[in-house]
Design a protein around this motif. Structure first.
Motif, mmCIF file in Angstrom:
data_model
loop_
_atom_site.group_PDB
_atom_site.id
_atom_site.type_symbol
_atom_site.label_atom_id
_atom_site.label_comp_id
_atom_site.label_asym_id
_atom_site.label_seq_id
_atom_site.Cartn_x
_atom_site.Cartn_y
_atom_site.Cartn_z
ATOM 1 N N ILE A 295 0.837 -1.207 0.000
ATOM 2 C CA ILE A 295 0.000 0.000 0.000
ATOM 3 C C ILE A 295 0.873 1.258 0.000
ATOM 4 O O ILE A 295 0.641 2.198 -0.768
ATOM 5 C CB ILE A 295 -0.952 -0.001 1.216
ATOM 6 C CG1 ILE A 295 -1.992 -1.120 1.065
ATOM 7 C CG2 ILE A 295 -1.655 1.348 1.360
ATOM 8 C CD1 ILE A 295 -2.802 -1.387 2.317
ATOM 9 N N LEU A 296 1.908 1.280 0.837
ATOM 10 C CA LEU A 296 2.804 2.438 0.909
ATOM 11 C C LEU A 296 3.559 2.642 -0.407
ATOM 12 O O LEU A 296 3.701 3.770 -0.892
ATOM 13 C CB LEU A 296 3.795 2.278 2.063
ATOM 14 C CG LEU A 296 3.204 2.326 3.481
ATOM 15 C CD1 LEU A 296 4.285 2.063 4.516
ATOM 16 C CD2 LEU A 296 2.543 3.681 3.740
ATOM 17 N N MET A 297 4.043 1.548 -0.991
ATOM 18 C CA MET A 297 4.756 1.643 -2.271
ATOM 19 C C MET A 297 3.823 2.108 -3.382
ATOM 20 O O MET A 297 4.239 2.856 -4.278
ATOM 21 C CB MET A 297 5.379 0.290 -2.629
ATOM 22 C CG MET A 297 6.602 -0.072 -1.809
ATOM 23 S SD MET A 297 7.337 -1.647 -2.318
ATOM 24 C CE MET A 297 8.856 -1.652 -1.347
ATOM 25 N N SER A 298 2.570 1.682 -3.339
ATOM 26 C CA SER A 298 1.589 2.108 -4.346
ATOM 27 C C SER A 298 1.358 3.611 -4.276
ATOM 28 O O SER A 298 1.306 4.297 -5.306
ATOM 29 C CB SER A 298 0.266 1.361 -4.143
ATOM 30 O OG SER A 298 0.433 -0.033 -4.303
ATOM 31 N N PHE A 299 1.216 4.135 -3.051
ATOM 32 C CA PHE A 299 1.053 5.580 -2.882
ATOM 33 C C PHE A 299 2.294 6.328 -3.373
ATOM 34 O O PHE A 299 2.185 7.398 -3.975
ATOM 35 C CB PHE A 299 0.781 5.921 -1.415
ATOM 36 C CG PHE A 299 -0.662 5.806 -1.025
ATOM 37 C CD1 PHE A 299 -1.614 6.658 -1.581
ATOM 38 C CD2 PHE A 299 -1.078 4.858 -0.102
ATOM 39 C CE1 PHE A 299 -2.966 6.560 -1.228
ATOM 40 C CE2 PHE A 299 -2.418 4.752 0.252
ATOM 41 C CZ PHE A 299 -3.358 5.596 -0.311
ATOM 42 N N LEU A 300 3.480 5.759 -3.131
ATOM 43 C CA LEU A 300 4.724 6.389 -3.573
ATOM 44 C C LEU A 300 4.763 6.503 -5.101
ATOM 45 O O LEU A 300 5.067 7.570 -5.643
ATOM 46 C CB LEU A 300 5.927 5.578 -3.079
ATOM 47 C CG LEU A 300 7.290 6.014 -3.646
ATOM 48 C CD1 LEU A 300 7.635 7.427 -3.179
ATOM 49 C CD2 LEU A 300 8.379 5.031 -3.244
ATOM 50 N N VAL A 301 4.442 5.410 -5.794
ATOM 51 C CA VAL A 301 4.459 5.425 -7.261
ATOM 52 C C VAL A 301 3.415 6.393 -7.796
ATOM 53 O O VAL A 301 3.658 7.124 -8.766
ATOM 54 C CB VAL A 301 4.227 4.004 -7.824
ATOM 55 C CG1 VAL A 301 4.147 4.035 -9.352
ATOM 56 C CG2 VAL A 301 5.345 3.071 -7.380
ATOM 57 N N LEU A 302 2.253 6.420 -7.160
ATOM 58 C CA LEU A 302 1.201 7.364 -7.573
ATOM 59 C C LEU A 302 1.689 8.806 -7.443
ATOM 60 O O LEU A 302 1.432 9.640 -8.319
ATOM 61 C CB LEU A 302 -0.057 7.150 -6.727
ATOM 62 C CG LEU A 302 -1.301 7.967 -7.117
ATOM 63 C CD1 LEU A 302 -1.709 7.696 -8.556
ATOM 64 C CD2 LEU A 302 -2.460 7.657 -6.170
ATOM 65 N N LEU A 303 2.410 9.110 -6.369
ATOM 66 C CA LEU A 303 2.974 10.455 -6.185
ATOM 67 C C LEU A 303 4.029 10.771 -7.247
ATOM 68 O O LEU A 303 4.123 11.890 -7.740
ATOM 69 C CB LEU A 303 3.594 10.579 -4.791
ATOM 70 C CG LEU A 303 2.616 10.693 -3.609
ATOM 71 C CD1 LEU A 303 3.381 10.656 -2.287
ATOM 72 C CD2 LEU A 303 1.802 11.982 -3.703
ATOM 73 N N LEU A 304 4.829 9.756 -7.620
ATOM 74 C CA LEU A 304 5.884 9.955 -8.612
ATOM 75 C C LEU A 304 5.318 10.329 -9.984
ATOM 76 O O LEU A 304 5.929 11.086 -10.735
ATOM 77 C CB LEU A 304 6.740 8.682 -8.740
ATOM 78 C CG LEU A 304 7.705 8.379 -7.584
ATOM 79 C CD1 LEU A 304 8.381 7.035 -7.797
ATOM 80 C CD2 LEU A 304 8.761 9.470 -7.448
ATOM 81 N N VAL A 305 4.132 9.770 -10.326
ATOM 82 C CA VAL A 305 3.570 9.997 -11.662
ATOM 83 C C VAL A 305 2.478 11.061 -11.673
ATOM 84 O O VAL A 305 2.020 11.463 -12.744
ATOM 85 C CB VAL A 305 3.000 8.687 -12.256
ATOM 86 C CG1 VAL A 305 4.071 7.626 -12.351
ATOM 87 C CG2 VAL A 305 1.803 8.170 -11.449
ATOM 88 N N PHE A 306 2.063 11.525 -10.485
ATOM 89 C CA PHE A 306 0.875 12.384 -10.398
ATOM 90 C C PHE A 306 1.048 13.715 -11.129
ATOM 91 O O PHE A 306 0.179 14.144 -11.883
ATOM 92 C CB PHE A 306 0.516 12.631 -8.926
ATOM 93 C CG PHE A 306 -0.778 13.365 -8.745
ATOM 94 C CD1 PHE A 306 -1.990 12.685 -8.855
ATOM 95 C CD2 PHE A 306 -0.803 14.729 -8.481
ATOM 96 C CE1 PHE A 306 -3.194 13.355 -8.701
ATOM 97 C CE2 PHE A 306 -2.001 15.400 -8.332
ATOM 98 C CZ PHE A 306 -3.203 14.712 -8.438
ATOM 99 N N ARG A 307 2.178 14.380 -10.915
ATOM 100 C CA ARG A 307 2.350 15.743 -11.437
ATOM 101 C C ARG A 307 2.656 15.765 -12.935
ATOM 102 O O ARG A 307 1.999 16.439 -13.714
ATOM 103 C CB ARG A 307 3.445 16.476 -10.660
ATOM 104 C CG ARG A 307 3.536 17.964 -10.981
ATOM 105 C CD ARG A 307 4.422 18.684 -9.990
ATOM 106 N NE ARG A 307 5.796 18.210 -10.023
ATOM 107 C CZ ARG A 307 6.742 18.695 -10.851
ATOM 108 N NH1 ARG A 307 6.432 19.675 -11.684
ATOM 109 N NH2 ARG A 307 7.966 18.242 -10.811
ATOM 110 N N LYS A 308 3.650 14.996 -13.357
ATOM 111 C CA LYS A 308 4.084 15.039 -14.755
ATOM 112 C C LYS A 308 3.398 13.994 -15.643
ATOM 113 O O LYS A 308 3.600 13.968 -16.849
ATOM 114 C CB LYS A 308 5.597 14.848 -14.836
ATOM 115 C CG LYS A 308 6.391 16.008 -14.241
ATOM 116 C CD LYS A 308 7.872 15.828 -14.491
ATOM 117 C CE LYS A 308 8.670 17.019 -13.981
ATOM 118 N NZ LYS A 308 10.128 16.855 -14.223
ATOM 119 N N LYS A 309 2.596 13.111 -15.011
ATOM 120 C CA LYS A 309 1.912 12.044 -15.750
ATOM 121 C C LYS A 309 2.897 11.178 -16.554
ATOM 122 O O LYS A 309 2.626 10.751 -17.682
ATOM 123 C CB LYS A 309 0.834 12.608 -16.679
ATOM 124 C CG LYS A 309 -0.337 13.218 -15.915
ATOM 125 C CD LYS A 309 -1.431 13.674 -16.854
ATOM 126 C CE LYS A 309 -2.666 14.107 -16.103
ATOM 127 N NZ LYS A 309 -2.419 15.132 -15.079
#
Length: 333
Positions: A295-309
């Protein structure tokens, strides 16, 4: 015998690579013929195909009544898919992430895991109460202790959520058809042939790699635990890894990211749902902890791709580094 297994290992990797090549071509052809995005195909056909090894392992274990491996197989494969498959793809080639995946599919994948975590985590409270009443036993729980259960009612809920999700994907595909391309379309028979043959090569190649690697690992003195954490985990996720890499290199980035997110949804909802419907799954402390990590790693990856897509090389390197640290911890815990 050692030389034969090395030969089998090489043949297995060749089958994986060639099978993935055909599988991606056939899947992309289906996307164009049905006028749906490659993301949708990645989330459905490709994800279902590359999740076949996990389904086979978990269902077989459930039928034998020894499906403790089912949850660790699902969680371990999902962590590998997320951190290694996406990480390697990002290191090789920058991975653009479709906005709909960021808004719909990625949060859905995380939500499905949180539902499973919360449902199985209710036993933690009960365990804590027992330890309070029995102070002498408070140090008796270790990583192998069963502290929860994936019950049949929870399994049915997971399956219902899965079919609702698939229905939403079909509805979205019909509502937003892709524009027809000018390129010469591949025939339906050829698309189907490439998908079936490619999938067969992927599964057979993966099995060959796993079995030969297990023999080689034992020959050089690796423990069963270390083999399970490395060789078997890699083996069941090789289809996702090779398929996503091939898709990314062919420019089918929608297939690559859709394959990973879709496979994780399939694993958590369909595979865990089917196996725990057949036989309820006991959840030990290690698996419970691994769910938190996922769950924590999933949130991390989501944050990594959120801004620049998109997922760049720096993000991919970070994900691979974190996975390596997690594996070191898992091996010594």
């Amino acid at each position: 015998m050692l030389i034969l297994n090395f030969l089998l290992l090489v043949i297995g990797f060749i089958g994986l690579i060639k099978g993935a090549d055909w599988f991606v071509d056939g899947s992309a052809g289906v996307a164009r013929k049905l006028r749906v995005s490659s993301v949708i195909i990645g989330l459905t056909i490709v994800a279902m195909g590359t999740s076949a090894p996990e389904l086979a392992v978990s269902t077989t274990a459930a039928l034998k009544g020894s499906n403790e491996i089912a949850l660790s197989n699902v969680v371990g494969s999902n962590i590998f898919n997320l951190m290694v498959v996406l990480g390697v793809c990002a290191v090789i080639h920058k991975v653009p992430v479709d906005g709909i995946i960021i808004k719909r599919d990625f949060p859905f994948s995380i939500g499905a895991m949180i539902i499973t975590f919360l449902a199985t985590g209710s036993s933690i409270i009960f365990t804590s109460e027992k330890l309070t009443k029995n102070p002498d036993s408070r140090f008796s729980i270790d990583m192998a202790d069963n502290i929860g259960m994936v019950t049949r009612p929870l399994a049915i809920i997971l399956l219902v959520i899965f079919f609702i999700y698939i229905a939403l994907l079909i509805y979205d595909a019909k509502k937003h058809p892709e524009e027809e391309e000018e390129t010469r379309a591949m025939s339906s028979k050829k698309c189907l042939f490439l998908i079936l043959v490619g999938l067969t090569f992927i599964i057979a190649g993966g099995q060959a790699v796993v079995h030969s690697s297990q023999y080689i690992a034992r020959f050089f003195g690796m423990t069963e635990t270390l083999i399970g954490l490395t060789v078997v985990a890699l083996g069941t996720s090789l289809p996702e890894l090779v398929t996503s890499i091939v898709a990314a290199k062919k420019g089918e980035t929608g297939l690559a990211i859709g394959n990973v997110v879709g496979s994780n949804i399939f694993n958590n909802l369909l595979i865990l749902g089917v196996s725990s419907t057949i036989h309820p799954i006991a959840v030990n402390t290690a698996s419970f902890f691994d769910m938190i990590v996922l769950i924590l790693m999933s949130f991390l990856v989501l944050l990594l791709v959120f801004r620049k897509k998109e997922l760049g090389r720096a993000g991919g390197v970070l994900m691979l580094l974190l996975y390596t640290l997690y594996m070191i911890f898992a091996a010594i815990r």
